[in-house]
Design a protein around this motif. Structure first.
Motif, PDB file in Angstrom:
ATOM      1  N   GLU A  86      -4.668   4.207 -13.725  1.00 29.23           N
ATOM      2  CA  GLU A  86      -4.041   3.169 -12.907  1.00 29.23           C
ATOM      3  C   GLU A  86      -3.015   3.718 -11.913  1.00 29.23           C
ATOM      4  OE1 GLU A  86      -2.556   0.126 -15.462  1.00 29.23           O
ATOM      5  OE2 GLU A  86      -4.550  -0.489 -16.115  1.00 29.23           O
ATOM      6  N   LYS A  88      -1.848   4.084  -8.134  1.00 29.11           N
ATOM      7  CA  LYS A  88      -1.995   3.279  -6.929  1.00 29.11           C
ATOM      8  C   LYS A  88      -2.100   4.201  -5.711  1.00 29.11           C
ATOM      9  CE  LYS A  88       0.688  -0.446  -9.026  1.00 29.11           C
ATOM     10  NZ  LYS A  88       1.938  -1.269  -8.958  1.00 29.11           N
ATOM     11  N   SER A  90      -2.782   4.747  -1.662  1.00 30.04           N
ATOM     12  CA  SER A  90      -2.690   4.048  -0.377  1.00 30.04           C
ATOM     13  C   SER A  90      -2.856   5.033   0.765  1.00 30.04           C
ATOM     14  CB  SER A  90      -1.354   3.310  -0.238  1.00 30.04           C
ATOM     15  OG  SER A  90      -0.281   4.220  -0.109  1.00 30.04           O
ATOM     16  N   LYS A 104      -5.418   1.035   3.823  1.00 27.20           N
ATOM     17  CA  LYS A 104      -6.373   0.916   2.728  1.00 27.20           C
ATOM     18  C   LYS A 104      -5.665   1.240   1.417  1.00 27.20           C
ATOM     19  CE  LYS A 104     -11.341   1.625   2.257  1.00 27.20           C
ATOM     20  NZ  LYS A 104     -12.518   2.302   2.846  1.00 27.20           N
ATOM     21  N   ASP A 105      -5.983   0.461   0.369  1.00 21.10           N
ATOM     22  CA  ASP A 105      -5.364   0.642  -0.939  1.00 21.10           C
ATOM     23  C   ASP A 105      -6.425   0.584  -2.025  1.00 21.10           C
ATOM     24  OD1 ASP A 105      -2.242   0.335  -0.377  1.00 21.10           O
ATOM     25  OD2 ASP A 105      -3.276  -1.200   0.800  1.00 21.10           O
ATOM     26  N   SER A 106      -6.119   1.248  -3.143  1.00 22.46           N
ATOM     27  CA  SER A 106      -7.044   1.238  -4.267  1.00 22.46           C
ATOM     28  C   SER A 106      -6.285   1.637  -5.522  1.00 22.46           C
ATOM     29  CB  SER A 106      -8.201   2.202  -4.024  1.00 22.46           C
ATOM     30  OG  SER A 106      -9.116   2.191  -5.096  1.00 22.46           O
ATOM     31  N   VAL A 108      -6.787   4.083  -8.833  1.00 16.81           N
ATOM     32  CA  VAL A 108      -7.604   5.232  -9.239  1.00 16.81           C
ATOM     33  C   VAL A 108      -7.240   5.636 -10.661  1.00 16.81           C
ATOM     34  CG1 VAL A 108      -8.103   7.660  -8.783  1.00 16.81           C
ATOM     35  CG2 VAL A 108      -7.843   6.077  -6.884  1.00 16.81           C
ATOM     36  N   GLY A 118     -11.553   8.651  -4.205  1.00 13.76           N
ATOM     37  CA  GLY A 118     -10.809   7.448  -3.899  1.00 13.76           C
ATOM     38  C   GLY A 118     -11.618   6.537  -2.998  1.00 13.76           C
ATOM     39  N   PHE A 119     -11.501   6.758  -1.679  1.00 17.69           N
ATOM     40  CA  PHE A 119     -12.268   5.966  -0.721  1.00 17.69           C
ATOM     41  C   PHE A 119     -12.391   6.731   0.595  1.00 17.69           C
ATOM     42  CE2 PHE A 119      -7.872   4.198  -1.017  1.00 17.69           C
ATOM     43  CZ  PHE A 119      -7.356   4.759   0.148  1.00 17.69           C
TER      44      PHE A 119
END
Length: 262
Positions: A86, A88, A90, A104-106, A108, A118-119
């Motif tokens: 968990e 965070k 960004s 963009k946020d996710s 991981v 991630g992305f």
């Protein structure tokens, strides 16, 4: 020095990107030459640290957020033996006028001893033919504490990096305060309206000679408008900061000179 930073960081982030398959290590041919030089070294013949030192230090964080320069994908390298759930993640992408172009946020779950995707970031349309974009990455724990951060300037091709010449001067303050015995603490703050790239702190004796060897917790720091960074300088044994002077310079920062505290 900007080339030193990004080149050496990429050497070790490239290892992270393919951790253990096929990469199992990195070896630098030369960490320091016995003669004055500005390239392909971590520290100089007089024990000064080049930007490459801080680029390698950044890339080798135990838990590290990075951008794969081959495909503009953000990932998290965790070289520890414990998973980090968990986190965070960004990403913020800006133009040279500090306009936000992409956010963009996710969340991981960083697997132990592995790199976790991630992305992707769609940077190509933002860069175009002649633009430079600035990418700020942050990785925070569930408690909001910063785990890792990173900063990149990206362009579509080499000639496009000339756009960095158009960066207006940035106002960066450097406030010095006494820390533990044998240390000076510096707070850097970008009070301007544009990013300040590769800000380099140098501690000098009263006669103008550089204090060596001195160890900086970070250096060649890039700051977006409003950002702050605290840097601790550890002095050689027996040295005291009294009478010393601190200087700051960078790619586009207005030079700063201030007296170090007693």
């Amino acid at each position: 020095q900007m080339m030193n930073y990004v080149d050496h960081r990429a050497i070790f982030e490239g290892m992270n990107a393919h951790l253990w398959s096929p990469n199992s290590g990195r070896m630098l041919w030369m960490t320091q030459p016995a003669w004055p030089s500005t390239m392909w070294e971590i520290f100089t013949s007089d024990y000064g640290t080049q930007a490459s030192y801080y680029g390698v230090k950044k890339a080798c964080e135990p838990v590290h957020v990075q951008l794969d320069l081959s495909n503009d994908t953000v990932s998290v390298a965790n070289t520890t033996t414990e998973a980090r759930p968990e986190l965070k993640l960004s990403a913020r992408v800006y133009d040279l006028n500090n306009k936000l172009l992409l956010s963009k946020d996710s969340v991981v779950n960083a697997v132990a001893d592995a790199v976790t995707p991630g992305f992707p970031l769609a940077l190509a349309p933002l860069m175009g033919e002649d633009n430079v974009v600035l990418v700020r990455l942050e990785l925070r724990g569930a408690d909001g504490q910063l785990v890792s951060d990173n900063f990149y300037w990206r362009a579509a091709h080499e000639a496009a990096y000339r756009a960095l010449d158009r960066l207006t001067p940035a106002a960066v303050t450097a406030t010095a305060s006494a820390a533990n015995k044998g240390e000076v603490q510096i707070t850097l703050h970008n009070t301007g309206q544009v990013a300040a790239l590769e800000n380099k702190l140098t501690l000098l004796h009263a006669d103008g000679a550089e204090v060596l060897p001195a160890y900086y917790s970070d250096n060649y720091v890039s700051l977006l408008p409003g950002e702050e960074r605290v840097v601790t300088i550890s002095l050689p044994e027996g040295d005291r900061p009294g009478g010393m002077r601190l200087e700051l310079r960078g790619w586009n920062a207005v030079p700063v000179s201030t007296t170090a505290p007693y």
